[in-house]
Design a protein around this motif. Sequence first.
Motif, PDB file in Angstrom:
ATOM      1  N   ARG A  50       0.852  -1.193   0.000  1.00  0.00           N
ATOM      2  CA  ARG A  50       0.000   0.000   0.000  1.00  0.00           C
ATOM      3  C   ARG A  50       0.886   1.241   0.000  1.00  0.00           C
ATOM      4  O   ARG A  50       2.015   1.211   0.498  1.00  0.00           O
ATOM      5  CB  ARG A  50      -0.920  -0.004   1.216  1.00  0.00           C
ATOM      6  CG  ARG A  50      -0.196   0.127   2.538  1.00  0.00           C
ATOM      7  CD  ARG A  50      -1.187   0.279   3.695  1.00  0.00           C
ATOM      8  NE  ARG A  50      -0.507   0.288   4.964  1.00  0.00           N
ATOM      9  CZ  ARG A  50       0.172   1.325   5.463  1.00  0.00           C
ATOM     10  NH1 ARG A  50       0.259   2.436   4.776  1.00  0.00           N
ATOM     11  NH2 ARG A  50       0.772   1.241   6.631  1.00  0.00           N
ATOM     12  N   PRO A  51       0.410   2.326  -0.564  1.00  0.00           N
ATOM     13  CA  PRO A  51       1.211   3.553  -0.564  1.00  0.00           C
ATOM     14  C   PRO A  51       1.424   4.043   0.868  1.00  0.00           C
ATOM     15  O   PRO A  51       0.578   3.833   1.739  1.00  0.00           O
ATOM     16  CB  PRO A  51       0.368   4.547  -1.354  1.00  0.00           C
ATOM     17  CG  PRO A  51      -0.783   3.802  -1.899  1.00  0.00           C
ATOM     18  CD  PRO A  51      -0.850   2.468  -1.245  1.00  0.00           C
ATOM     19  N   LEU A  52       2.554   4.686   1.090  1.00  0.00           N
ATOM     20  CA  LEU A  52       2.831   5.230   2.411  1.00  0.00           C
ATOM     21  C   LEU A  52       1.965   6.457   2.665  1.00  0.00           C
ATOM     22  O   LEU A  52       1.705   7.250   1.753  1.00  0.00           O
ATOM     23  CB  LEU A  52       4.299   5.652   2.510  1.00  0.00           C
ATOM     24  CG  LEU A  52       5.350   4.564   2.413  1.00  0.00           C
ATOM     25  CD1 LEU A  52       6.748   5.182   2.433  1.00  0.00           C
ATOM     26  CD2 LEU A  52       5.206   3.557   3.533  1.00  0.00           C
TER      27      LEU A  52
END
Length: 61
Positions: A13-15
Amino acid sequence: MTTSIRPAAPLPRPLSELEELALFERTCDRLIRNPEQLKAVIQKAGITDNRGRLTRRYGGR
């Protein structure tokens, strides 16, 4: 001959913005503790030349 198809690994998942900032802070701390590596990063970014002088883009001559 049978082939098995392995499921693809889930995409990370994106940070979040806070996670990204924390990662950046840890990276900066690590570079500050290692001046030679910091120097290499600054040169690669074009901030200084190979003699340690600021490039024109960053106020050097």
